[in-house]
Design a protein around this motif. Structure first.
Motif, mmCIF file in Angstrom:
data_model
loop_
_atom_site.group_PDB
_atom_site.id
_atom_site.type_symbol
_atom_site.label_atom_id
_atom_site.label_comp_id
_atom_site.label_asym_id
_atom_site.label_seq_id
_atom_site.Cartn_x
_atom_site.Cartn_y
_atom_site.Cartn_z
ATOM 1 N N GLN A 96 0.824 -1.203 0.000
ATOM 2 C CA GLN A 96 0.000 0.000 0.000
ATOM 3 C C GLN A 96 0.864 1.262 0.000
ATOM 4 O O GLN A 96 0.538 2.249 -0.665
ATOM 5 C CB GLN A 96 -0.932 -0.008 1.223
ATOM 6 C CG GLN A 96 -2.037 -1.035 1.156
ATOM 7 C CD GLN A 96 -2.898 -1.032 2.405
ATOM 8 O OE1 GLN A 96 -2.640 -0.291 3.354
ATOM 9 N NE2 GLN A 96 -3.934 -1.862 2.414
ATOM 10 N N ILE A 97 1.970 1.211 0.748
ATOM 11 C CA ILE A 97 2.892 2.359 0.756
ATOM 12 C C ILE A 97 3.447 2.602 -0.638
ATOM 13 O O ILE A 97 3.506 3.747 -1.122
ATOM 14 C CB ILE A 97 4.041 2.108 1.754
ATOM 15 C CG1 ILE A 97 3.504 2.109 3.196
ATOM 16 C CG2 ILE A 97 5.133 3.170 1.609
ATOM 17 C CD1 ILE A 97 4.524 1.667 4.225
ATOM 18 N N GLN A 98 3.848 1.519 -1.306
ATOM 19 C CA GLN A 98 4.403 1.665 -2.643
ATOM 20 C C GLN A 98 3.369 2.214 -3.619
ATOM 21 O O GLN A 98 3.660 3.115 -4.428
ATOM 22 C CB GLN A 98 4.934 0.307 -3.132
ATOM 23 C CG GLN A 98 5.602 0.342 -4.495
ATOM 24 C CD GLN A 98 6.806 1.263 -4.538
ATOM 25 O OE1 GLN A 98 7.511 1.407 -3.542
ATOM 26 N NE2 GLN A 98 7.051 1.884 -5.675
ATOM 27 N N GLN A 128 0.712 4.001 -2.921
ATOM 28 C CA GLN A 128 0.418 5.386 -2.578
ATOM 29 C C GLN A 128 1.547 6.313 -3.030
ATOM 30 O O GLN A 128 1.301 7.432 -3.489
ATOM 31 C CB GLN A 128 0.215 5.517 -1.065
ATOM 32 C CG GLN A 128 -0.318 6.864 -0.610
ATOM 33 C CD GLN A 128 -1.698 7.164 -1.165
ATOM 34 O OE1 GLN A 128 -2.561 6.298 -1.213
ATOM 35 N NE2 GLN A 128 -1.911 8.386 -1.624
ATOM 36 N N ARG A 129 2.776 5.821 -2.948
ATOM 37 C CA ARG A 129 3.918 6.628 -3.384
ATOM 38 C C ARG A 129 3.878 6.857 -4.899
ATOM 39 O O ARG A 129 4.223 7.944 -5.386
ATOM 40 C CB ARG A 129 5.212 5.926 -2.980
ATOM 41 C CG ARG A 129 6.460 6.743 -3.249
ATOM 42 C CD ARG A 129 7.614 6.266 -2.416
ATOM 43 N NE ARG A 129 7.365 6.447 -0.986
ATOM 44 C CZ ARG A 129 8.201 6.056 -0.035
ATOM 45 N NH1 ARG A 129 9.325 5.475 -0.360
ATOM 46 N NH2 ARG A 129 7.904 6.271 1.231
ATOM 47 N N SER A 162 1.239 9.505 -5.495
ATOM 48 C CA SER A 162 1.744 10.827 -5.097
ATOM 49 C C SER A 162 2.733 11.360 -6.136
ATOM 50 O O SER A 162 2.724 12.556 -6.467
ATOM 51 C CB SER A 162 2.430 10.738 -3.736
ATOM 52 O OG SER A 162 1.530 10.326 -2.721
ATOM 53 N N GLU A 216 -2.720 13.022 -0.468
ATOM 54 C CA GLU A 216 -2.028 11.767 -0.775
ATOM 55 C C GLU A 216 -0.796 11.583 0.098
ATOM 56 O O GLU A 216 -0.499 10.469 0.546
ATOM 57 C CB GLU A 216 -1.635 11.752 -2.257
ATOM 58 C CG GLU A 216 -2.831 11.615 -3.192
ATOM 59 C CD GLU A 216 -2.485 11.865 -4.642
ATOM 60 O OE1 GLU A 216 -3.334 11.611 -5.512
ATOM 61 O OE2 GLU A 216 -1.361 12.316 -4.920
ATOM 62 N N THR A 217 -0.094 12.671 0.364
ATOM 63 C CA THR A 217 1.074 12.588 1.234
ATOM 64 C C THR A 217 0.671 12.205 2.651
ATOM 65 O O THR A 217 1.325 11.373 3.295
ATOM 66 C CB THR A 217 1.819 13.942 1.261
ATOM 67 O OG1 THR A 217 2.215 14.290 -0.071
ATOM 68 C CG2 THR A 217 3.050 13.859 2.147
ATOM 69 N N GLN A 248 -1.971 10.494 3.477
ATOM 70 C CA GLN A 248 -2.372 9.087 3.436
ATOM 71 C C GLN A 248 -1.149 8.173 3.484
ATOM 72 O O GLN A 248 -1.153 7.142 4.158
ATOM 73 C CB GLN A 248 -3.198 8.826 2.179
ATOM 74 C CG GLN A 248 -4.582 9.453 2.210
ATOM 75 C CD GLN A 248 -5.296 9.347 0.873
ATOM 76 O OE1 GLN A 248 -4.765 8.800 -0.093
ATOM 77 N NE2 GLN A 248 -6.509 9.884 0.805
ATOM 78 N N GLU A 249 -0.098 8.572 2.768
ATOM 79 C CA GLU A 249 1.135 7.773 2.779
ATOM 80 C C GLU A 249 1.754 7.768 4.174
ATOM 81 O O GLU A 249 2.210 6.728 4.659
ATOM 82 C CB GLU A 249 2.127 8.336 1.760
ATOM 83 C CG GLU A 249 3.397 7.509 1.635
ATOM 84 C CD GLU A 249 4.347 8.069 0.587
ATOM 85 O OE1 GLU A 249 5.516 7.629 0.573
ATOM 86 O OE2 GLU A 249 3.931 8.949 -0.207
ATOM 87 N N ILE A 272 2.454 4.472 6.500
ATOM 88 C CA ILE A 272 3.799 4.220 7.031
ATOM 89 C C ILE A 272 3.747 4.075 8.547
ATOM 90 O O ILE A 272 4.401 3.195 9.130
ATOM 91 C CB ILE A 272 4.760 5.350 6.623
ATOM 92 C CG1 ILE A 272 5.029 5.295 5.112
ATOM 93 C CG2 ILE A 272 6.082 5.240 7.383
ATOM 94 C CD1 ILE A 272 5.833 6.469 4.588
#
Length: 294
Positions: free
Chosen positions: A26-28, A30-31, A34, A72-73, A75-76, A80
């Protein structure tokens, strides 16, 4: 036929790794989202620079993209933080399993159980392992990841609790359990809070293994200091760390006893402030043999 081996329970460890794997994906994802939004902002800026004039539609689109990028940031950051909390729980679970293994082993003292001298080495080994677990627990506190200009919540790093704050059962606190002197603070765990008397019952952290049989101390709220629940990132919130000449309570090495100390200087990036004791050397306890009398 081969011997049938029983599967050992993993206490949910496999599921935790799967959940962590999902969070990392999910982090990837979302990145990537972004990054796409940031690329769109950059392209819009370049296009407007080439045309050398600004249109109302450009400003509207620019505000929309910047707003999306901020969301978005955040959310990331949230994902994390979830992953970091998950890792902390997994590490705590491993530490608990290791402690169970050490407690059930007959090799701690290096002597047979029937030996009359086996208890002292066994106690020493347990204490060393106990202090390691305390250090690991402190290191695994989640790091607050708020924006640089945002004030961190209470009990984050150096931010104290509100005067009306009530500790929850199981919270770690510094407790003044004796009236002999001001430096007789110990590391304790909240057992309960009585709202009728406005007093806590706390247990010495070193007596946790005794469970309900451990000695409990009834203390007023002014004799209980809640300990932080989160850490501050020194890279983004260094001004909020304890600064030189700040008065604090510090733990004696390899003990659960506090003493008044003064911050000498910040040590980065290790994030451990150096302190200078305000006590004469003769008062330094050896383990729990401090000047408190019970």
């Amino acid at each position: 036929m081969g011997r049938k081996i029983k599967n050992r329970p993993d206490h949910g460890g496999k599921n935790q790794y799967q959940e962590l794997n999902v969070l990392l994906h999910q982090i990837q994802d979302q990145r990537v989202r972004s990054g796409q939004t940031l690329n769109s902002i950059a392209k819009l800026y370049d296009k407007n620079s080439l045309e050398q004039r600004s249109f109302p539609s450009y400003k509207t689109k620019q505000k929309s993209l910047i707003s999306n990028s901020i969301c978005e940031t955040q959310q990331e950051i949230d994902i994390i933080q979830k992953a970091l909390n998950k890792i902390s729980k997994m590490e705590a679970g491993k530490a608990g399993a290791a402690e169970e293994g050490a407690g059930g082993s007959g090799l701690e003292g290096g002597l047979s159980p029937g030996s009359s001298h086996s208890q002292q080495p066994r106690k020493t080994m347990r204490r060393g392992f106990f202090m390691t677990m305390l250090q690991r627990k402190a290191n695994q506190l989640p790091t607050w990841g708020g924006p640089k200009g945002e004030a961190p919540p209470a009990l984050t790093g150096t931010v104290p609790a509100d005067s009306s704050y009530i500790c929850n059962p199981g919270d770690d606190v510094a407790a003044l359990c004796d009236d002999v002197a001001d430096y007789n603070w110990i590391l304790a765990e909240v057992y309960l809070y009585n709202s009728n008397t406005n007093k806590y019952q706390v247990k010495d952290i070193e007596e946790e293994d005794r469970g309900e049989n451990s000695d409990k101390h009834t203390l007023s709220r002014r004799r209980v200091i809640p300990l932080p629940l989160r850490k501050l990132d020194p890279q983004t919130h260094q001004p909020l760390l304890y600064q030189p000449k700040h008065k604090v309570l510090a733990l004696y090495p390899q003990t659960t006893c506090f003493y008044p100390a003064t911050i000498h200087k910040l040590v980065l990036p290790c994030h451990h402030p150096q302190v200078s004791s305000t006590l004469p050397p003769s008062t330094s306890p050896r383990r729990r043999q401090r000047t408190i009398t019970r």
